[in-house]
Scaffold this motif. Structure first.
Motif, PDB file in Angstrom:
ATOM      1  N   THR A  24      50.240  39.513  40.878  1.00 66.35           N
ATOM      2  CA  THR A  24      48.811  39.544  40.572  1.00 66.35           C
ATOM      3  C   THR A  24      47.982  39.020  41.733  1.00 66.35           C
ATOM      4  OG1 THR A  24      48.989  37.415  39.416  1.00 66.35           O
ATOM      5  CG2 THR A  24      49.121  39.419  38.069  1.00 66.35           C
ATOM      6  N   GLY A  73      50.099  38.650  32.175  1.00 66.32           N
ATOM      7  CA  GLY A  73      49.186  37.703  32.800  1.00 66.32           C
ATOM      8  C   GLY A  73      49.605  36.286  32.483  1.00 66.32           C
ATOM      9  N   LEU A  75      48.131  31.871  32.606  1.00 69.31           N
ATOM     10  CA  LEU A  75      47.098  30.845  32.743  1.00 69.31           C
ATOM     11  C   LEU A  75      47.773  29.560  33.178  1.00 69.31           C
ATOM     12  CD1 LEU A  75      44.288  29.442  31.962  1.00 69.31           C
ATOM     13  CD2 LEU A  75      45.309  29.175  29.681  1.00 69.31           C
ATOM     14  N   ILE A  97      43.863  32.077  36.278  1.00 66.09           N
ATOM     15  CA  ILE A  97      43.955  33.116  35.250  1.00 66.09           C
ATOM     16  C   ILE A  97      44.289  34.378  36.035  1.00 66.09           C
ATOM     17  CG2 ILE A  97      42.764  34.536  33.557  1.00 66.09           C
ATOM     18  CD1 ILE A  97      41.037  32.191  32.798  1.00 66.09           C
ATOM     19  N   TYR A  98      45.529  34.785  35.961  1.00 62.43           N
ATOM     20  CA  TYR A  98      46.002  35.953  36.704  1.00 62.43           C
ATOM     21  C   TYR A  98      46.429  37.016  35.706  1.00 62.43           C
ATOM     22  CZ  TYR A  98      46.396  33.213  41.084  1.00 62.43           C
ATOM     23  OH  TYR A  98      46.155  32.457  42.194  1.00 62.43           O
ATOM     24  N   VAL A  99      45.920  38.225  35.893  1.00 63.27           N
ATOM     25  CA  VAL A  99      46.229  39.341  34.998  1.00 63.27           C
ATOM     26  C   VAL A  99      46.620  40.542  35.852  1.00 63.27           C
ATOM     27  CG1 VAL A  99      45.277  40.912  33.252  1.00 63.27           C
ATOM     28  CG2 VAL A  99      44.605  38.491  33.256  1.00 63.27           C
ATOM     29  N   HIS A 104      43.524  44.900  33.580  1.00 63.68           N
ATOM     30  CA  HIS A 104      42.128  44.512  33.788  1.00 63.68           C
ATOM     31  C   HIS A 104      41.259  45.300  32.817  1.00 63.68           C
ATOM     32  CE1 HIS A 104      42.589  42.950  38.207  1.00 63.68           C
ATOM     33  NE2 HIS A 104      43.255  42.232  37.323  1.00 63.68           N
ATOM     34  N   GLY A 109      42.393  38.617  30.198  1.00 60.53           N
ATOM     35  CA  GLY A 109      41.773  37.459  30.844  1.00 60.53           C
ATOM     36  C   GLY A 109      40.953  36.652  29.859  1.00 60.53           C
ATOM     37  N   TYR A 113      41.468  32.822  28.903  1.00 56.17           N
ATOM     38  CA  TYR A 113      40.334  31.902  29.019  1.00 56.17           C
ATOM     39  C   TYR A 113      40.111  31.155  27.696  1.00 56.17           C
ATOM     40  CZ  TYR A 113      35.522  30.391  28.774  1.00 56.17           C
ATOM     41  OH  TYR A 113      34.400  29.642  28.548  1.00 56.17           O
ATOM     42  N   ALA A 139      35.471  38.342  39.173  1.00 57.04           N
ATOM     43  CA  ALA A 139      35.799  37.057  38.551  1.00 57.04           C
ATOM     44  C   ALA A 139      34.539  36.207  38.352  1.00 57.04           C
ATOM     45  CB  ALA A 139      36.822  36.301  39.394  1.00 57.04           C
TER      46      ALA A 139
END
Length: 173
Positions: A24, A73, A75, A97-99, A104, A109, A113, A139
């Motif tokens: 990611t 993803g 966190l 926070i990687y997706v 997307h 995300g 979050y 982002a």
């Protein structure tokens, strides 16, 4: 899209976190950085020792987003001394926070979050903060949409390149 489940990561998912982190981060930032800087960053930040150390820190928590059996993803949140910069015990840092790019726009995300907010509330934190690269408008918009405001800037080292991160925070309660 099938249902996405968020689960707390354990040492058993070390390789999953490494792989997700590398993939990611590369998907998001490779086009904007040199191959040498990207290679160095990935080697330094997603090697087994570094991820194992992060997973064993009681002030850091990882969560993985799963769609069926596929990790899509993750966190990473930090409290106390694990925070990368502020180290305010009334705050929670969202470090990552990687997706996957394939997910997307599919609310992964947002789910990650929301898990970070849940942790902050469970820990009675006053605010949540993070750093986001100034050249990542997607982002920045995401965090602004979720009530974050800019409060400072700091330098993020990407290999030999010094980049500016916008520091954002959201007050809770």
């Amino acid at each position: 899209m099938n249902q996405v489940i968020i689960s707390k990561a354990s040492f058993n998912e070390l390789e999953t976190i490494q792989q997700l982190g590398r993939e990611t981060f590369s998907e998001t930032f490779a086009q904007s950085n040199t191959a040498a800087d990207m290679k160095r960053y990935l080697e330094e930040n997603f090697n087994e020792h570094k991820v194992r150390t992060e997973l064993s820190n009681p002030d850091s928590i990882f969560f993985i987003a799963w769609e069926d059996e596929k990790a899509v993803g993750y966190l990473k949140v930090n409290s106390g001394n694990a925070q990368t910069e502020i180290q305010d015990h009334t705050a929670l840092e969202i470090e990552r926070i990687y997706v996957r790019s394939s997910h997307h726009g599919k609310k992964v995300g947002q789910l990650l979050y929301e898990k970070a907010l849940e942790i902050a509330e469970d820990q009675n934190k006053s605010y949540v903060w993070l750093g986001v690269w100034e050249e990542n408008p997607r982002a920045i918009r995401f965090y602004e949409k979720n009530g974050f405001v800019t409060f400072d800037k700091h330098i993020f080292k990407m290999g030999n390149d010094e980049q500016t991160d916008i520091m954002m925070k959201k007050n809770l309660g």
